[in-house]
Write a protein that holds these residues in place. Structure first.
Motif, PDB file in Angstrom:
ATOM      1  N   THR A   1      -1.796  30.513 -10.319  1.00 59.06           N
ATOM      2  CA  THR A   1      -2.593  30.332  -9.109  1.00 59.06           C
ATOM      3  C   THR A   1      -4.056  30.583  -9.447  1.00 59.06           C
ATOM      4  O   THR A   1      -4.375  31.143 -10.490  1.00 59.06           O
ATOM      5  CB  THR A   1      -2.178  31.340  -8.004  1.00 59.06           C
ATOM      6  OG1 THR A   1      -2.396  32.664  -8.488  1.00 59.06           O
ATOM      7  CG2 THR A   1      -0.737  31.172  -7.595  1.00 59.06           C
ATOM      8  N   PHE A   2      -4.927  30.147  -8.525  1.00 59.76           N
ATOM      9  CA  PHE A   2      -6.334  30.518  -8.628  1.00 59.76           C
ATOM     10  C   PHE A   2      -6.684  31.327  -7.399  1.00 59.76           C
ATOM     11  O   PHE A   2      -6.537  30.849  -6.265  1.00 59.76           O
ATOM     12  CB  PHE A   2      -7.248  29.297  -8.714  1.00 59.76           C
ATOM     13  CG  PHE A   2      -8.703  29.666  -8.607  1.00 59.76           C
ATOM     14  CD1 PHE A   2      -9.385  30.168  -9.710  1.00 59.76           C
ATOM     15  CD2 PHE A   2      -9.380  29.562  -7.395  1.00 59.76           C
ATOM     16  CE1 PHE A   2     -10.722  30.538  -9.610  1.00 59.76           C
ATOM     17  CE2 PHE A   2     -10.714  29.930  -7.285  1.00 59.76           C
ATOM     18  CZ  PHE A   2     -11.386  30.415  -8.403  1.00 59.76           C
TER      19      PHE A   2
ATOM     20  N   ASN B   1      -3.891  24.644  -0.728  1.00 61.81           N
ATOM     21  CA  ASN B   1      -5.325  24.873  -0.878  1.00 61.81           C
ATOM     22  C   ASN B   1      -5.801  25.658   0.339  1.00 61.81           C
ATOM     23  O   ASN B   1      -5.762  25.144   1.461  1.00 61.81           O
ATOM     24  CB  ASN B   1      -6.081  23.553  -0.999  1.00 61.81           C
ATOM     25  CG  ASN B   1      -7.535  23.777  -1.345  1.00 61.81           C
ATOM     26  OD1 ASN B   1      -7.958  24.895  -1.623  1.00 61.81           O
ATOM     27  ND2 ASN B   1      -8.314  22.714  -1.315  1.00 61.81           N
TER      28      ASN B   1
ATOM     29  N   HIS C   1      -9.926  33.371  -5.908  1.00 60.79           N
ATOM     30  CA  HIS C   1     -11.341  33.686  -6.092  1.00 60.79           C
ATOM     31  C   HIS C   1     -11.537  35.200  -6.060  1.00 60.79           C
ATOM     32  O   HIS C   1     -10.855  35.904  -5.311  1.00 60.79           O
ATOM     33  CB  HIS C   1     -12.171  33.018  -4.990  1.00 60.79           C
ATOM     34  CG  HIS C   1     -13.625  33.068  -5.265  1.00 60.79           C
ATOM     35  ND1 HIS C   1     -14.422  34.143  -4.896  1.00 60.79           N
ATOM     36  CD2 HIS C   1     -14.447  32.195  -5.900  1.00 60.79           C
ATOM     37  CE1 HIS C   1     -15.662  33.912  -5.282  1.00 60.79           C
ATOM     38  NE2 HIS C   1     -15.708  32.735  -5.882  1.00 60.79           N
TER      39      HIS C   1
ATOM     40  N   THR D   1      -1.197  27.221  -6.209  1.00 68.40           N
ATOM     41  CA  THR D   1      -1.982  27.468  -4.998  1.00 68.40           C
ATOM     42  C   THR D   1      -3.374  27.964  -5.357  1.00 68.40           C
ATOM     43  O   THR D   1      -3.558  28.704  -6.315  1.00 68.40           O
ATOM     44  CB  THR D   1      -1.242  28.466  -4.080  1.00 68.40           C
ATOM     45  OG1 THR D   1      -0.093  27.801  -3.551  1.00 68.40           O
ATOM     46  CG2 THR D   1      -2.103  28.957  -2.948  1.00 68.40           C
ATOM     47  N   THR D   2      -4.357  27.538  -4.561  1.00 71.39           N
ATOM     48  CA  THR D   2      -5.754  27.910  -4.751  1.00 71.39           C
ATOM     49  C   THR D   2      -6.237  28.647  -3.512  1.00 71.39           C
ATOM     50  O   THR D   2      -6.082  28.151  -2.395  1.00 71.39           O
ATOM     51  CB  THR D   2      -6.610  26.645  -4.976  1.00 71.39           C
ATOM     52  OG1 THR D   2      -6.089  25.935  -6.101  1.00 71.39           O
ATOM     53  CG2 THR D   2      -8.052  26.986  -5.227  1.00 71.39           C
TER      54      THR D   2
ATOM     55  N   TRP E   1      -9.648  30.416  -1.913  1.00 68.66           N
ATOM     56  CA  TRP E   1     -11.088  30.423  -2.120  1.00 68.66           C
ATOM     57  C   TRP E   1     -11.777  31.639  -1.507  1.00 68.66           C
ATOM     58  O   TRP E   1     -11.133  32.563  -1.034  1.00 68.66           O
ATOM     59  CB  TRP E   1     -11.693  29.112  -1.602  1.00 68.66           C
ATOM     60  CG  TRP E   1     -11.322  27.961  -2.484  1.00 68.66           C
ATOM     61  CD1 TRP E   1     -10.369  27.009  -2.239  1.00 68.66           C
ATOM     62  CD2 TRP E   1     -11.841  27.680  -3.778  1.00 68.66           C
ATOM     63  NE1 TRP E   1     -10.278  26.142  -3.298  1.00 68.66           N
ATOM     64  CE2 TRP E   1     -11.166  26.522  -4.258  1.00 68.66           C
ATOM     65  CE3 TRP E   1     -12.805  28.278  -4.588  1.00 68.66           C
ATOM     66  CZ2 TRP E   1     -11.443  25.959  -5.505  1.00 68.66           C
ATOM     67  CZ3 TRP E   1     -13.077  27.712  -5.825  1.00 68.66           C
ATOM     68  CH2 TRP E   1     -12.403  26.570  -6.262  1.00 68.66           C
TER      69      TRP E   1
END
Length: 195
Positions: free
Chosen positions: A7-8, A44, A10, A25-26, A28
């Motif tokens: 995953t990313f 997202n 932030h 999944t991202t 932010w």
């Protein structure tokens, strides 16, 4: 369980222990994912999004900036939640009289779209591939493939799975002018005709 390599997230996002987040999944800037929230694969999650404990997000969902998804909201696969759209979870909120035991379930069907700044009143179901116009206020269930707009939201037409408007002929059939998918309408219920 989160596998950070899949995953990313932030660095400004907060993901509480106990949240389930699928691979790909991202998440932010400044998002907050609560414990016990369930998020599928390839989702997202935009800036400043809040996902409450008890919320369920399917696979391939796109959640744009400034959306709060509260306890009791289920968002099925490939739905689109537009910027600053709003969910509620209690019909008669009062600060002085908490009603956490009165939370109502809300379901967003597979492939449905909610436009920017739309409000979804709790206890409603948005049908599969339905389309809620920007700024609409949804106070009752929306049929599969229906387009609704206004405050309160009212049906104004029908949309293909791909999002393009479709129109039915006298035989209650429609074909998407873009992707050529075909539909049949019976008693204001629309179904996709495979084949």
């Amino acid at each position: 369980m989160i596998k950070k390599s899949e995953t990313f997230i932030h660095p400004t996002a907060v993901v509480d222990d106990g949240a389930e987040i699928g691979a790909g999944t991202t998440i932010w800037h400044f998002a907050h994912i609560s414990p016990e929230a369930v998020i599928g694969r390839d989702v997202n999650i935009g800036q400043n999004v809040y996902i409450a404990r008890g919320a369920i997000i399917g696979n391939g969902v796109k959640i744009q900036n400034n959306v709060s998804v509260y306890d009791g909201v289920v968002v099925e696969d490939y739905a689109f939640l537009g910027p600053s759209c709003v969910f509620t979870n209690v019909r008669t909120p009062r600060s002085e009289f908490p009603r956490k035991d009165h939370f109502e379930k809300t379901r967003v069907g597979r492939g449905a779209t909610i436009g920017a700044n739309a409000t979804i009143i709790c206890g409603t179901t948005l049908g599969q591939y339905s389309f809620v116009a920007a700024g609409a206020v949804v106070t009752k269930d929306v049929s599969d493939f229906a387009v609704v707009m206004g405050a309160p939201a009212r049906p104004t037409g029908w949309a293909c799975m791909c999002g393009v408007s479709i129109e039915f002929d006298r035989s209650e059939q429609a074909e998407c002018p873009e992707c050529r998918r075909r539909y049949l309408r019976e008693n204001d219920t629309v179904r996709y005709e495979k084949g």
